[in-house]
Design a protein around this motif. Structure first.
Motif, mmCIF file in Angstrom:
data_model
loop_
_atom_site.group_PDB
_atom_site.id
_atom_site.type_symbol
_atom_site.label_atom_id
_atom_site.label_comp_id
_atom_site.label_asym_id
_atom_site.label_seq_id
_atom_site.Cartn_x
_atom_site.Cartn_y
_atom_site.Cartn_z
ATOM 1 N N THR A 291 33.997 -10.483 28.111
ATOM 2 C CA THR A 291 32.708 -10.234 27.459
ATOM 3 C C THR A 291 31.844 -9.309 28.307
ATOM 4 O O THR A 291 31.229 -8.370 27.795
ATOM 5 C CB THR A 291 31.965 -11.565 27.219
ATOM 6 O OG1 THR A 291 32.766 -12.401 26.391
ATOM 7 C CG2 THR A 291 30.624 -11.326 26.557
ATOM 8 N N THR A 292 31.794 -9.568 29.620
ATOM 9 C CA THR A 292 31.015 -8.724 30.527
ATOM 10 C C THR A 292 31.524 -7.291 30.492
ATOM 11 O O THR A 292 30.744 -6.338 30.485
ATOM 12 C CB THR A 292 31.093 -9.264 31.964
ATOM 13 O OG1 THR A 292 30.634 -10.606 31.974
ATOM 14 C CG2 THR A 292 30.251 -8.429 32.913
ATOM 15 N N ARG A 293 32.834 -7.142 30.429
ATOM 16 C CA ARG A 293 33.427 -5.807 30.371
ATOM 17 C C ARG A 293 32.964 -5.063 29.124
ATOM 18 O O ARG A 293 32.643 -3.870 29.170
ATOM 19 C CB ARG A 293 34.948 -5.930 30.390
ATOM 20 C CG ARG A 293 35.673 -4.596 30.339
ATOM 21 C CD ARG A 293 37.169 -4.848 30.403
ATOM 22 N NE ARG A 293 37.917 -3.602 30.384
ATOM 23 C CZ ARG A 293 39.228 -3.526 30.558
ATOM 24 N NH1 ARG A 293 39.915 -4.624 30.770
ATOM 25 N NH2 ARG A 293 39.837 -2.377 30.521
ATOM 26 N N MET A 294 32.931 -5.751 27.989
ATOM 27 C CA MET A 294 32.514 -5.116 26.741
ATOM 28 C C MET A 294 31.031 -4.730 26.786
ATOM 29 O O MET A 294 30.642 -3.685 26.281
ATOM 30 C CB MET A 294 32.786 -6.058 25.563
ATOM 31 C CG MET A 294 34.262 -6.307 25.315
ATOM 32 S SD MET A 294 34.528 -7.689 24.187
ATOM 33 C CE MET A 294 36.305 -7.898 24.325
ATOM 34 N N VAL A 295 30.215 -5.595 27.386
ATOM 35 C CA VAL A 295 28.780 -5.308 27.512
ATOM 36 C C VAL A 295 28.571 -4.064 28.384
ATOM 37 O O VAL A 295 27.803 -3.167 28.037
ATOM 38 C CB VAL A 295 28.028 -6.515 28.098
ATOM 39 C CG1 VAL A 295 26.591 -6.139 28.438
ATOM 40 C CG2 VAL A 295 28.044 -7.682 27.127
ATOM 41 N N LEU A 296 29.255 -4.009 29.524
ATOM 42 C CA LEU A 296 29.133 -2.859 30.423
ATOM 43 C C LEU A 296 29.620 -1.582 29.750
ATOM 44 O O LEU A 296 29.043 -0.510 29.937
ATOM 45 C CB LEU A 296 29.933 -3.110 31.703
ATOM 46 C CG LEU A 296 29.389 -4.193 32.641
ATOM 47 C CD1 LEU A 296 30.391 -4.484 33.751
ATOM 48 C CD2 LEU A 296 28.056 -3.767 33.244
ATOM 49 N N ASP A 297 30.677 -1.685 28.950
ATOM 50 C CA ASP A 297 31.201 -0.528 28.249
ATOM 51 C C ASP A 297 30.179 0.013 27.250
ATOM 52 O O ASP A 297 30.085 1.217 27.028
ATOM 53 C CB ASP A 297 32.500 -0.901 27.532
ATOM 54 C CG ASP A 297 33.339 0.316 27.189
ATOM 55 O OD1 ASP A 297 33.572 1.141 28.091
ATOM 56 O OD2 ASP A 297 33.748 0.445 26.023
ATOM 57 N N SER A 298 29.397 -0.899 26.644
ATOM 58 C CA SER A 298 28.344 -0.472 25.717
ATOM 59 C C SER A 298 27.153 0.115 26.462
ATOM 60 O O SER A 298 26.541 1.081 26.006
ATOM 61 C CB SER A 298 27.886 -1.664 24.868
ATOM 62 O OG SER A 298 28.933 -2.177 24.087
ATOM 63 N N LEU A 299 26.842 -0.462 27.627
ATOM 64 C CA LEU A 299 25.688 0.008 28.394
ATOM 65 C C LEU A 299 25.867 1.427 28.913
ATOM 66 O O LEU A 299 24.898 2.156 29.106
ATOM 67 C CB LEU A 299 25.421 -0.940 29.573
ATOM 68 C CG LEU A 299 24.765 -2.282 29.239
ATOM 69 C CD1 LEU A 299 24.625 -3.128 30.493
ATOM 70 C CD2 LEU A 299 23.393 -2.076 28.588
ATOM 71 N N ARG A 300 27.115 1.846 29.137
ATOM 72 C CA ARG A 300 27.306 3.201 29.657
ATOM 73 C C ARG A 300 26.856 4.255 28.649
ATOM 74 O O ARG A 300 26.539 5.376 29.032
ATOM 75 C CB ARG A 300 28.740 3.433 30.104
ATOM 76 C CG ARG A 300 29.803 3.452 29.037
ATOM 77 C CD ARG A 300 31.164 3.700 29.667
ATOM 78 N NE ARG A 300 32.245 3.601 28.705
ATOM 79 C CZ ARG A 300 33.221 4.473 28.603
ATOM 80 N NH1 ARG A 300 33.256 5.529 29.390
ATOM 81 N NH2 ARG A 300 34.190 4.306 27.723
ATOM 82 N N THR A 301 26.816 3.893 27.365
ATOM 83 C CA THR A 301 26.286 4.817 26.360
ATOM 84 C C THR A 301 24.822 5.123 26.649
ATOM 85 O O THR A 301 24.373 6.268 26.515
ATOM 86 C CB THR A 301 26.433 4.219 24.947
ATOM 87 O OG1 THR A 301 27.799 3.878 24.728
ATOM 88 C CG2 THR A 301 25.982 5.198 23.888
ATOM 89 N N VAL A 302 24.063 4.090 27.054
ATOM 90 C CA VAL A 302 22.646 4.280 27.390
ATOM 91 C C VAL A 302 22.510 5.200 28.600
ATOM 92 O O VAL A 302 21.677 6.114 28.623
ATOM 93 C CB VAL A 302 21.975 2.915 27.687
ATOM 94 C CG1 VAL A 302 20.504 3.111 28.033
ATOM 95 C CG2 VAL A 302 22.119 1.978 26.510
#
Length: 375
Positions: A291-302
């Protein structure tokens, strides 16, 4: 539970290298330099050369795997599990998909902004979900279907933002922006096929994730490097943005690098960042959670969006924020990121169930290594 310093380091490494991967590729696209034989100054538009560099980064994961394995075997009590032996050709079909999908995305990155590129890659959820139902016999939860609908809506909003900003963007024509966005979405269909192939044929084998990534990188690097030869002679007319108007002019790329060494720095940034991003992503799944990996992957868009704005690479558009939020909600719903939050509410007891649901995802990501990462 508080994170350890090592876990914080891994999370920061994944976020940083994941962002650098897209930003360095876009930076290379923004250079202009003379080519071979006195060719006048022109834009560096060599998506297939860039894709070769990305696969070189993945191939380096295989080198890292063997270094770590040799180091571990020298210990009195080895702890590293190398995984079972397997037929490397199992990785050939997903590697071919990776090669085609990555090349198309690098072509598209030449036509659109880095932030839109990263956001539109969220379309992979739609096609992965549909293909997993059709070919893996998986039953999607209602929240996953809602997540797919949110993703479709988010893609429409991001596309609309690109359409509106295309009228006032000097670096890209409106037609190029629209074509680039469509190519990115088309590439996600190929990436989804890759993920389904990996899950059906690769994940059932106990393959170390670094070895899995490196093996696909091996096939991608050598096959695409050989394909650069016929690409040098295939004329595609005005579609190609190089002086000879061929599918890929690798010699022109090397000549431009010779005239403008900073291009090499951008390409090396792309190669090195993809290697560290794969390592960090796998380690985050192992040390913290999928789950943390998926969140970080989304945050890199920001991060990509903010850096692009700060460097003046693109124009601010409020619809991009709305599109990103909708895409983030879609990703959260599809990947079950909402379940742990609901489990903490008094009205939604289910913490144990949430942990049980995440376990297979953790094992799936650790078993294959490529499903939730890449460029």
């Amino acid at each position: 539970m508080a994170w350890t310093k090592y876990q914080l380091f891994l999370a920061g490494l994944m976020l940083t290298t994941g962002s650098l991967n897209t930003l360095s590729a876009k930076w290379a696209d923004m250079f202009s330099a003379p080519g071979c034989s006195g060719t006048p100054k022109h834009a560096f538009s060599h998506p297939f050369v860039q894709a070769v560099g990305m696969f070189l980064g993945e191939l380096s994961c295989l080198v890292v795997f063997h270094i770590l394995l040799c180091h571990d075997r020298r210990k009195p009590e080895p702890t590293m599990v190398p995984g079972q032996s397997f037929n490397p050709l199992l990785f050939l079909p997903p590697a071919l998909c990776d090669m085609l999908g990555t090349s198309i995305m690098y072509v598209a990155l030449n036509m659109t902004s880095a932030s839109s590129f990263q956001m539109l890659r969220g379309a992979v959820i739609i096609f992965t979900g549909l293909l997993s139902v059709a070919f893996l016999g998986r039953r999607l939860q209602p929240s996953q279907w809602i997540g797919i609908l949110f993703t479709i809506l988010g893609l429409v909003v991001v596309g609309l933002a690109d359409f509106m900003s295309g009228h006032r963007n000097d670096s890209h024509k409106l037609s190029e922006v629209i074509t680039g966005d469509l190519l990115i979405i088309m590439a996600q269909i190929i990436v989804a096929v890759q993920m389904v192939l990996e899950e059906k044929f690769v994940y059932k084998h106990n393959v170390h994730p670094l070895k899995a990534v490196g093996t696909e990188g091996f096939f991608g690097f050598f096959i695409l490097s050989l394909l650069l030869i016929p690409m040098f002679y295939i004329h595609v007319g005005s579609f190609a943005d190089n002086p000879r108007q061929v599918l890929e002019d690798a010699l022109d790329a090397f000549c431009q690098i010779g005239h403008k060494p900073l291009i090499l720095l951008a390409l090396l940034g792309n190669t090195v960042s993809i290697a560290f991003f794969n390592f960090a992503g796998i380690s985050v799944t192992k040390e913290i959670s999928a789950t943390t990996r998926m969140v970080l992957d989304s945050l890199r868009t920001v991060v990509i969006w903010v850096v692009s704005l700060a460097l003046g690479w693109e124009v601010f558009h409020g619809l991009q924020i709305l599109g990103f939020i909708i895409l983030l909600l879609g990703t959260a719903l599809y990947n079950g990121l909402h379940t742990p939050l609901m489990a903490k509410l008094p009205c939604c007891p289910g913490g144990q169930r949430a942990e049980e649901e995440e376990a297979p995802e953790r094992e799936r990501l650790l078993g294959g290594g490529k499903a939730a990462n890449e460029s």
